[in-house]
Structures are given as structure tokens and as C-alpha cells.
Design a protein around this motif. Structure first.
Motif, short mmCIF file in Angstrom:
data_model
loop_
_atom_site.label_atom_id
_atom_site.label_comp_id
_atom_site.label_asym_id
_atom_site.label_seq_id
_atom_site.Cartn_x
_atom_site.Cartn_y
_atom_site.Cartn_z
N THR A 502 0.70 -1.24 0.11
CA THR A 502 -0.15 -0.04 -0.05
C THR A 502 0.74 1.34 0.11
OG1 THR A 502 -0.31 0.21 2.54
CG2 THR A 502 -1.73 -1.29 1.36
N HIS A 503 2.04 1.06 0.24
CA HIS A 503 3.12 2.30 0.44
C HIS A 503 3.18 2.75 -1.08
CE1 HIS A 503 4.71 2.37 4.69
NE2 HIS A 503 3.44 1.63 4.54
N VAL A 637 -3.24 -3.14 17.48
CA VAL A 637 -4.62 -2.61 17.50
C VAL A 637 -5.13 -2.96 15.88
CG1 VAL A 637 -5.11 -0.90 19.43
CG2 VAL A 637 -3.73 -0.29 17.31
N SER A 638 -4.73 -4.12 15.57
CA SER A 638 -4.62 -4.52 14.10
C SER A 638 -6.08 -4.23 13.30
CB SER A 638 -4.45 -5.98 13.98
OG SER A 638 -3.06 -6.16 14.55
N HIS A 639 -7.09 -4.53 14.23
CA HIS A 639 -8.42 -4.49 13.58
C HIS A 639 -8.94 -3.25 13.19
CE1 HIS A 639 -8.83 -4.00 17.94
NE2 HIS A 639 -10.06 -3.85 18.06
N LEU A 640 -8.02 -2.03 13.58
CA LEU A 640 -8.37 -0.87 13.46
C LEU A 640 -7.67 -0.23 12.10
CD1 LEU A 640 -8.72 0.56 16.73
CD2 LEU A 640 -10.21 -0.48 15.64
N PHE A 641 -7.16 -0.94 11.42
CA PHE A 641 -6.28 -0.67 10.02
C PHE A 641 -6.93 0.00 9.54
CE2 PHE A 641 -5.32 -1.35 5.73
CZ PHE A 641 -3.76 -1.21 5.90
N PRO A 645 -3.44 3.14 9.04
CA PRO A 645 -3.05 3.97 7.65
C PRO A 645 -4.03 3.60 6.86
CG PRO A 645 -1.67 1.79 7.90
CD PRO A 645 -2.39 1.89 9.42
N GLY A 646 -4.93 2.72 6.59
CA GLY A 646 -5.94 2.52 5.76
C GLY A 646 -7.19 3.66 5.50
#
Length: 835
Positions: A502-503, A637-641, A645-646
Motif C-alpha cells: 500500500t506504500h 490494534v490491528s483491527h483498526l487498520f 493507515p487505511g
């Protein structure tokens, strides 16, 4: 004449007096896209608001990390680096040890990264997941889908200086050691009797050399012994050119990467003499000053060449580099270093208060200790700019990507091998590169992605019978793409390459470089999207699903009461895939490739991805089912991606999901490693909670005692390195990114000004040179907690923006070559040509 005209006239007269050709409303410009670059002291970016708000002379606000004594621990030492070659300066008086690192020194060789037994194990795990037997699926995955450990980053060695008659007793009150971020120079000053000694250290990128100058105030008073050492297998010797050569090899393989370090020493003073000592050391007697040059080289020749097959001769290369620099005067080396460094560093400035509490009589550690009571905004400025300094020092075009410790390490085997971790850490290292106006420094990531894609194509084909390419959680210099060794909770995570890719799109949206998008980004994105199309399989309720799936490093309690980590369609899988699929469609539109079969298949798959779900307690669900969380304060806090940065969850379009995410963050709490703290700060910023974002900023300012670092979660060491603990550099990089997100947020179409400004903490301020998507550079000043003035300009492409500030939205057409000035009501009050 009104104040605006006056503010233009004064810098105009000044710059004409120096015969400059390029003028602008905010100051002098060298290149459209790097407008705030300073080449010389009088060419600094001078933009100020058009009325009386002046935040003070930048020259009076030093950006320095200060110590009043030599380093007692490695995290008291001060870092310098030129992207590839780094050093830690301890500043000892009678004996100085400068730790050295080269970013190409790693253990091991290129691996296989495939497992022909994986498809059978994968099928068994999928059946167990389909049957709801998550703990059993986890056990099988732990045993049969584990891979090999990554290789480890290595240290290079030490420069050792032993000074005669320099007793550190009773001189600490006269001692001063500092890192000046403005010049990227470490300076050490102290007195012995009536003689003042000074050491200056910098790492030059244009000349590939680390330079140390030692001077004394009294002629003939400088005497010392210089030598080189290493914890790796090595030997050293002197030659007849006042040089020491150290040759060695990395550990962990019969013939690993070879390296060479060369020291060259020159002195001044009529009475000065240099002696060769024991064929391994150099002794200086009665000199006035000395200049030490260090260059290094290794046999590493890319991730696909074994060390035993490498044709590079490190010693020959190092001696060649030394030959090219040792006759260059110190002043010239320093000027080249300064010019190169300040072109990058001076692009952005930040002032969060009218006055600074920085005082060279106070150590930086003392300032960190007092932050919880005085909340000094100038310390936030310092840490923000420190992150930019560290990225400039550890990542340049042609180097390796900044690893878990940047380029600085004291250990043969550093914590977590110093390896790039693709489930947050490597990505966080580069969050600041775009918003903080350092886009070139992301180039090593793109080179690295190209290598991952080659190895990852084999891993995808053999392990998963899938097309495209894949990378997992932990990699290394050899572009490892297979699962890591150990438990599935961290090892079984095939989304690392997808996240990192995504970068590529972010780089395009900030630079609008269509050649980059076409030739570099799109082919890599095609491979990632192809893998994801195969990885998502038909699942329950008509949706596609990932199976197996984990939420990085976090477990859940299944309905049978057992702990597990493997299930299906974790929220992070969904969020990353939504992001990649949206990117490939947008990239295809930009390139006129919407008719490609791949793009058509992606659009079909988008409609079948599972939605985000809200748990019964009102939080955003982390897994596809509302499992019980045995560790609600988990560091990830992976589920808040999707929030950051999403971009798939926003306050404007998804208020209900943002409310759920808000509660998820609240449940996670404020404790955690430094990198977790700054990710939470960025998330709160995108949820538009200035209070919570600032609380996370404040939470980071906790001074860590390295002798009992196990008692801490997060915090800062005395040299401002971020703590997990131990030291991980992603905290520093993530902090700079989080501050930028509090001040400016953007999409290609929208620009949000001061979206999460803590108005009662940073009441007055200016930020200059931040970048926004769409190729726009942003200057903002505010006073009394309210927007005062905004300056915008484009780097070479038309940019139509919706400017958003506290409920007011206006359209702005930003044409290249023009600075647009807006007032607090977002009215365009001035335009000025950059030419």
C-alpha cells in the motif's frame, strides 16, 4: 502598504541583495516540490503570517539533544548516520568508544522460502476451521505451517580512542555533549586543567564517510591512541598511510558476508607526531588537532547472491572510498554533508508555542522527566524533528530499508534479530516519509518490495498454490517471504506483503508521479492483488473468506473455552484487502487499465468481501465472530487498520463504525510499547479526538531506566530513542507521523486543516512544509487555538481540493507554480507566483 505587502517586500529586498533568482510569498525556493529547502543560512524558509503572529526566530529555538555527562548506557549515546553507515557516540573523556554499524551486515544466506508440505497442512487446518474447531486448527498450524527464523542484523565494530591525562573525575560540571538536529552533528566539549577539548562527529552521505574532528585550545596538547575492534570474527592491521584496516565476517554461516572498516588519521600542529603501535593501533602525540575518517564496505551484493559467490572485495572498495576523501579538507567535507542533509531536514519546521523552554544547561533527559508536569511543547517539536532526523540518517536511496533499530545496534544478535517485521513495524518506519516531506527516503522500501515479490512468488505458488506473490510477518536482508518459526499467532500471517504494497500507492498520491505508478508500483500491486484473489475463498453467508486467518500476535477464547489464534476472515485481513483492492482499481483508472481482467476480477471480489462488524459490547470486532478477548489491553490494534493507515473507515462516511472503533481504542487502554502508543495517537487523530491523541503523546514521555527497563511499557530513553522496551525505532518514526496527522490530514480530494489540534495545549503555532495527497505542500499557522492562515502550493500538477476546517468547506483549485494564501475563514486572500 498593508501588512501582507510589507511581509513580501522585506524578504524580497533581502534575497535580491544576494542575487537570488527565485522569489515567493513565503520565502526563497530552489525546487517547486522542495520549496522550504535551505541551502545557506540566509536562504532559510522565511514564511510568516501576514499579520502580527510571529512564532519567534527559528535560529533561537535550537533542536538539540543534550547530555551533561558521558554515556553510561548505550541508550545514552547519540546516533549519527548517512543512511548506510551509522555510529553511536558515547562521549567518554579518558576513553571514547564509538559503536559502528553497516546496514548490509547480516547473518545467513538466501533461503528456499517454500514448503511442499504446506498445502496438505493448509487443507487440514481449513477443515478444522470450517468445523469451528479453532484450538485444534491452531495446534496443527503451530506444528505444520511454521517456517524458519529470519536471519539477524549484525554490528560492525568500534572505534576506540584512549586519551592521555584525561581524567573524567571532577570535570562533569564542565562537560557538554549534544546532537544538533539542524546540522546532524554530535559535539563533545570538556576541559582538562586549562585546556579545552572539542570533538565533532558527523556522517556524510555524499562522501560515504564518518568524520571525527578532535581539537584542543592549547597547541601540542592532544595525545591519544586510536584502534578498531569488533565482536565479530575479525583482524586488524596498520599500513604506512596512517591507516588501520579491520577485516571480518558475519556470524552464523561458514562463509558469511565479509566486511572491511578503514580508519585514516591526519593531524595538525608543528609538534604533532604519529606512531604506528604494535601494527594494530595508531598513537598521536602533542598534536593541535586530529581528523579521523572512517569508511566501510561489505561483500553483500544483493539478496539473490550467496556470500560465497560474491565478487565484491570489501577491503579494496573501502580503500578506494578512503582514497577519494582523505585529501579533502575537513571544512569541505562538512560543507558537503551540511548541504546534503539540510536540503532534506529544512523542508519542514514546527513550532507549537511562542517561547521555548529549551535550555542548554538542562539535559534532555531532565526535560523528559518534567514533561508530565510542564508539558513543554518545544520537547514535542524536538521529538517530531528527531524522527525525521533518524529517517534521513538510516534510509537513503540505495541503502537497505531502516530495520527494527534503524541502523544502530550494539548486539551481535539484537532483539527480535533487528529484522523488518511486516505486521506493523517496517510500515510504521515509513509513515512519516510522505507527510513529513521526505518522500525520497522511501525508495529502499520499493527496492525491497521488488525482492520480496521475486521470492514471494515462489512461496505463494508452492505453499498456497496461488498466483501473485506473498510475504509473511518477519523478513530479513535476504527478502525472506515464508512464515516465521514458532506459533501461528505471529508466524501464520500472509498479509505482510499486501500491507507493505500500500506504500506504493501512497507514494503516488503524495507525489503524483505517474511514471513511478506505471513502471514500479503497478506491477507489484498486480502481484499482490493476484495473490489475494486466490487467497480469499468461498465461505459462509455468501461472502469470501480467508482461512486460516489470524489477528497479528493476538489470541481469542473460542466457544469451547479454549485459547486459539486461528480462525477465518480477521478484521485486519478484511481491512488490508479492501485497501489493496481499492488501490488497484484506482491505479488502473489513473493508468487507463480498467479493462484488465485482473481489475474486473477485483471489482467482483470487492462486492463479496465481508463487512466490518460491531460486537455486542459496541466495539469493532477483531475477528469474524464475537469471540471473547483474553487480553483486552493487547499491544496490537490491528483491527483498526481501516482507520489508519487505511482509508476504508472515516468519520465522514462511517460514523457508526468510528463510534465502535472509538470504543475499541478505549478498551485497549493507554499502556503498551512505544510503537503501540504512537499508533494509538494516530488512530485517535483520525477519529478526531484531540484529547485522546494528546493523551497518547503525553503518555510517551516517560523516561526509561535502561538498568530496569523491564518495569516499563513504552517510554523514551535518555537519548530519545523509543522504547518497547527494548529500543525499537518505529516509535520515533511513528511519533513524527502521528503529530503530522494531528495537524494535517488528506485524501486526494480533501484537505483537513488542524483536524486534531489540542487547542488548550498548543494554543499558538506554525507548521511549514508538510505534504498532503494530491502533490500539495501545506503551511499553517494558528493563534488562540484557531486557524490563522494557510499557504498551499502544488509540486507540479493541478490539484482540486476541498479545504475543510471546523465545519467549513471550500473548493480550491491549486495550480502549479503558485502559492495560495487562505485566511481563517478559508478565503483566498493572496496568490503569488513561485517563479
Amino acid at each position: 502598504m498593508d501588512p501582507l505587502q510589507l511581509s513580501l517586500l522585506l524578504p524580497l529586498c533581502l534575497f535580491l541583495s544576494f542575487s537570488l533568482l527565485i522569489l515567493g510569498h513565503f520565502g526563497a525556493m530552489e525546487e517547486h516540490d522542495d520549496w522550504v529547502v535551505a541551502r545557506k543560512p540566509w536562504e532559510k524558509e522565511l514564511w510568516k503570517p501576514s499579520t502580527s503572529l510571529v512564532m519567534g526566530d527559528e535560529e533561537s529555538r535550537p533542536l538539540k539533544i543534550i547530555f551533561k555527562r558521558p554515556a553510561r548506557n548505550w541508550t545514552d549515546a547519540l546516533p549519527i548516520g548517512n543512511g548506510r553507515f551509522g555510529a553511536m557516540v558515547h562521549g567518554g573523556v579518558s576513553s571514547e568508544i564509538i559503536n559502528l554499524n553497516d546496514d548490509t551486515l547480516w547473518t545467513g544466506i538466501l533461503g528456499n522460502y517454500t514448503d511442499p508440505n504446506a498445502p496438505k497442512a493448509l487443507a487440514n487446518v481449513r477443515k478444522l476451521v470450517d468445523a469451528g474447531k479453532y484450538s485444534e486448527a491452531t495446534a496443527i498450524a503451530d506444528k505444520e505451517l511454521s517456517g524458519e527464523s529470519s536471519n539477524a542484523y549484525q554490528l560492525l565494530g568500534d572505534l576506540i580512542l584512549e586519551f592521555e591525562d584525561h581524567n573524567s573525575t571532577h570535570i562533569e560540571h564542565m562537560y557538554h555533549r549534544e546532537l544538533d538536529l539542524d546540522t546532524a552533528t554530535v559535539t563533545v566539549r570538556y576541559s582538562v586543567g586549562d585546556v579545552e577539548f572539542k570533538r565533532e562527529h558527523f556522517a556524510s552521505n555524499p562522501d560515504h564517510v564518518i568524520v571525527t574532528k578532535i581539537s584542543s585550545s592549547k597547541q601540542g596538547s592532544l595525545s591519544f591512541i586510536a584502534s578498531l575492534d569488533s565482536k565479530l570474527d575479525h583482524h586488524s592491521y596498520t599500513n604506512d598511510k596512517n591507516q588501520i584496516i579491520m577485516e571480518g565476517s558475519c556470524s552464523g554461516y561458514p562463509k558469511g558476508i565479509q566486511f572491511s572498516l578503514v580508519l585514516n588519521l591526519q593531524i595538525s600542529g608543528a609538534s604533532g607526531v604519529i606512531h604506528n603501535l604494535e601494527g594494530q593501533k595508531i598513537r598521536v602525540e602533542k598534536a593541535d588537532s586530529a581528523v579521523i575518517l572512517l569508511v566501510a564496505a561489505s561483500s553483500f551484493d544483493g539478496p539473490f547472491i550467496k556470500p560465497s559467490d560474491a565478487k565484491k572485495n570489501p577491503t579494496a572498495e573501502a580503500l578506494s572510498r578512503m582514497k577519494s576523501v582523505y585529501n579533502i579538507p575537513y571544512s569541505t567535507l562538512y560543507a558537503r554533508h551540511l548541504d546534503d542533509y539540510q536540503k532534506l531536514f529544512h523542508r519542514v519546521s514546527l513550532q507549537l508555542s511562542k517561547s521555548s523552554k529549551a535550555d542548554e544547561k538542562i539535559s534532555t533527559a531532565e526535560r523528559v522527566q518534567s514533561f508530565q508536569t510542564d508539558e513543554d511543547p518545544s520537547l514535542v517539536e524536538l521529538l517530531f524533528q528527531y524522527g525525521r532526523y533518524l529517517l534521513i540518517s538510516s534510509s537513503r536511496p540505495g541503502t537497505q530499508p531502516a530495520n527494527l533499530q534503524g541502523i544502530w545496534s550494539k548486539d551481535v544478535y539484537p532483539p527480535w534479530s533487528g529484522a523488518p517485521h511486516l505486521n506493523i513495524n517496517l510500515q510504521m518506519n515509513y509513515w512519516l516519509s510522505l507527510s513529513c516531506n521526505l518522500h525520497e527516503l522511501q525508495e529502499p522500501v520499493f527496492d525491497y518490495l521488488s525482492a520480496l515479490a521475486i521470492n514471494g512468488k515462489k512461496t505463494a505458488s508452492v505453499n498456497y498454490k496461488a498466483s501473485g506473490w506473498v510475504a509473511h510477518q518477519v523478513s530479513d536482508i535476504w527478502a525472506k517471504t515464508s512464515p516465521d518459526s514458532g506459533e501461528a499467532v505471529w508466524a501464520l500471517w500472509p498479509m505482510g506483503g499486501a500491507w507493505l504494497s500500500t506504500h506504493l500507492w501512497e507514494h503516488y498520491t503524495y507525489t503524483m508521479d505517474k511514471n513511478f505508478l506505471k513502471n514500479k508500483a503497478y506491477p507489484l500491486l498486480e502481484g499482490v492483488a493476484s495473490f489475494l484473489l486466490d487467497w480469499w475463498i468461498e465461505g459462509k453467508d455468501g461472502y469470501l473468506e480467508t482461512n486460516p486467518s489470524t489477528s497479528p500476535e493476538h489470541t481469542f477464547t473460542a466457544s469451547d473455552g479454549k485459547t486459539a489464534s486461528v480462525s477465518y476472515s480477521s478484521t485486519m485481513d478484511v481491512a488490508i484487502t479492501k485497501e489493496v483492492f481499492s488501490i488497484i482499481v484506482s491505479a488502473a483508472e489513473a493508468l487507463g487499465r480498467t479493462g484488465d481482467n485482473l481489475v474486473r476480477n477485483v471489482i467482483k471480489a470487492q462486492a463479496k468481501l465481508p463487512p466490518y462488524r460491531i460486537a455486542k459490547d459496541g466495539s469493532l470486532m477483531e475477528w469474524a465472530q464475537d469471540f471473547e478477548d483474553p487480553d483486552p489491553h493487547h499491544r496490537h490494534v490491528s483491527h483498526l487498520f481501516g482507520i489508519f493507515p487505511g482509508h476504508s473507515i472515516t468519520p465522514e462516511e462511517n460514523p457508526a463504525l468510528c463510534k465502535a472503533a472509538n470504543y475499541s481504542l478505549y478498551k485497549r487502554g493507554e499502556e503498551g510499547p512505544g510503537w503501540s502508543t504512537v499508533w494509538k495517537a494516530a488512530l485517535w487523530a483520525h477519529l478526531r479526538s484531540s484529547e485522546h491523541a494528546y493523551r497518547m503523546v503525553k503518555h510517551l514521555f516517560d523516561l526509561v531506566d535502561p538498568d530496569r527497563e523491564g518495569s516499563y511499557e513504552g517510554g523514551l530513553y535518555s537519548n530519545l530513542f523509543g522504547a518497547h522496551p527494548p529500543f525499537q525505532i518505529d516509535t520515533n518514526f511513528g511519533f513524527s507521523a502521528a503529530i503530522a496527522e494531528m495537524l494535517v490530514q488528506s485524501t486526494v480530494k480533501d484537505l483537513y486543516l488542524l483536524p486534531t489540534l489540542p487547542r488548550d495545549k498548543w494554543t499558538n503555532g506554525c507548521v511549514k512544509g508538510l505534504r498532503a495527497r494530491g502533490g500539495v505542500t501545506v503551511n499553517i499557522c494558528w493563534t488562540d487555538g484557531d486557524l490563522h492562515e494557510v499557504g498551499l502550493w502544488s509540486n507540479g500538477s493541478n490539484s482540486v481540493k476541498r479545504l475543510n476546517y471546523r465545519g467549513t468547506t471550500v473548493m480550491a483549485n491549486i495550480l502549479p507554480g503558485t502559492v495560495y494564501t487562505f485566511d481563517r475563514k478559508l478565503r483566498c486572500v493572496n496568490t503569488q507566483s513561485l517563479l
